[in-house]
Write a protein that holds these residues in place. Sequence first.
Motif, mmCIF file in Angstrom:
data_model
loop_
_atom_site.group_PDB
_atom_site.id
_atom_site.type_symbol
_atom_site.label_atom_id
_atom_site.label_comp_id
_atom_site.label_asym_id
_atom_site.label_seq_id
_atom_site.Cartn_x
_atom_site.Cartn_y
_atom_site.Cartn_z
ATOM 1 N N ASN A 465 0.862 -1.180 0.000
ATOM 2 C CA ASN A 465 0.000 0.000 0.000
ATOM 3 C C ASN A 465 0.904 1.237 0.000
ATOM 4 O O ASN A 465 1.027 1.934 1.005
ATOM 5 N N ARG A 483 -3.678 1.643 -2.539
ATOM 6 C CA ARG A 483 -3.752 0.299 -1.992
ATOM 7 C C ARG A 483 -3.478 -0.776 -3.051
ATOM 8 O O ARG A 483 -3.845 -0.648 -4.210
ATOM 9 N N ARG A 515 -0.035 -0.723 6.565
ATOM 10 C CA ARG A 515 -1.106 -1.698 6.682
ATOM 11 C C ARG A 515 -2.429 -0.979 6.879
ATOM 12 O O ARG A 515 -2.532 -0.031 7.669
ATOM 13 N N THR A 516 -3.452 -1.410 6.158
ATOM 14 C CA THR A 516 -4.760 -0.748 6.243
ATOM 15 C C THR A 516 -5.556 -1.191 7.463
ATOM 16 O O THR A 516 -6.401 -0.464 7.962
ATOM 17 N N SER A 522 2.846 -2.186 11.022
ATOM 18 C CA SER A 522 1.922 -1.333 10.281
ATOM 19 C C SER A 522 2.609 -0.564 9.169
ATOM 20 O O SER A 522 1.992 -0.220 8.170
#
Length: 565
Positions: A465, A483, A515-516, A522
Amino acid sequence: MGFLSSFVGIFWFGIGISVGLIIGFYFFIYSEPKDVEDPVVRPLHELDTTTLLDLMPEIPFWVKNPDYDRVDWLNKFMLHLWPYLDKAVCGTIRTTAEPIFGEYIGKFQIEAIKFENLSLGTLPPTVHGLKIYETNERELVMEPAIKWAGNPNIIVSVKIYSLRITVQLVDMHIFAAPRITLKPLVSTIPCFGSIIVSLMEKPHIDFGVKVLGGDIMSIPGLYQFVQSMFYSLKELSCQIILICFFQDTIKKQVASLYLWPQTLEIPILDPSTSAIKKPVGILHVTVVRAVRLLKMDLLGLSDPYVKLSLSGEKLPAKKTTIKKKNLNPVWNEDFKLIVKEPESQLLNINVFDWDKVGAHDRLGVQVVPLKRLKPNETKEFTLDLLKNTDISDPYNRKQRGQIVVKLTYAPFREDSDKFSGLLDGFARKESASDRVDGNESPTGAGLLMVTIQGAQDVEGKRHNNPYALVLFRGEKKKSKMIRRTRDPHWNEEFQFMLEEPPVSEKIHIKVLSKRTGIGFGSKESLGHVDINLADVVHNGRINQKYHLIDSKNGIIHVVLGWKTV
């Protein structure tokens, strides 16, 4: 006896005819003339080069040059479109030529000039190959090899001394290799703002011109003269007529030749729609002071400060310091704002009363159109503060004090738009700084523009992402996150206002992935690059692709610009 002799004559006549036909048919089928010989049959490998070239058709351009692609589909498309394109092009030629003709009516005893017939014929041009260039710019560059053996029907009549002269164009043959550029590429249909055409070489043109049925090209020396001048013409049919009559027009057309690097630009989209507005200058603002401001606090005082912004911009407003408990504050603070449209933008001046709790109260507002400023000339304004910009609002009659500002609009230098880029090129991880001459040291304030176009083959271990992070002089500017992709396309520009050129400095650009969802790890680094800014200061603009450090195959595309005032 008479009847019998007639009958016998007719009978033997029929028999003679029948026998003659049979004998003739027999000799026609079964007899051969003695002087006819069988042709000599030879295999192809025994023929010489000249004979083979005579037997073979012309070799296509895409066969001789592997850089060119075959475009038979385009020729079929042109064949079906040509009747409609012929009418459209002829309409444009007629519209363009008639004003030019009008300039010569009354001169050289010319009474009238008009088209008797105007058609490009039934044979369309054919594209024998197409070459595509890939650049780092937002553009598509093509070079087609075009041949046209046309049968145009262009007839122009010229009335001189009440004598009508008819000029006709015949037997047109053209070979040209133009460069066609579609730019800028935008996200609005048809996805490009304009078409730019230029001729990379002088085109080969062969044609004839007839006057009153006579071929004037048979005059010794005239054909070569016309041929040498014809390649410089802007409008084909218009200039064929003018080449015969007006020598001064030929000189003008030669001066405005479309031979590269000169170009013909055809706008497709409205500039406001297709073009991204670029900075054209810097507005220097000095907030001097304010007088007789409104009392907003319970103790009869205010804590004023000023916010400055330009219309049409989404950048954060510039703020002065807060002057506590003062209705006549003096600031003498300087600010710089980036100007993109000096003819239409407004400087918004808002004066607020600072409060610890709740929203800050607005003490007054005022605007200054930038078109009131002359370039590089400082002008002082004493402005009455208003409740709002609505002139008809009765509350604007109330006295809210005044503010004094000094404004100077400094446009960027024209030579700051120089370009240095590579076609399909990749830069070194660090640009060379040894290009700075020892005797020349650039000085003066300027604007550093960093455009992150996109990246390729960036890959994270846990997620993909990607977003870009630009770090320069302690400032951080971040692009949007895209993304689930390894080839993000951002096309975002970040700007840094500097007092001196960053000749010995570097800019650090990171590509990160986030990270979503919720979880460990993350953020993840996908690579970074450090770019030396010496090149952009001296070149004005750099458009290059850089290999990302700590990335296996990652590449980032960055455009750097430096504009000075």
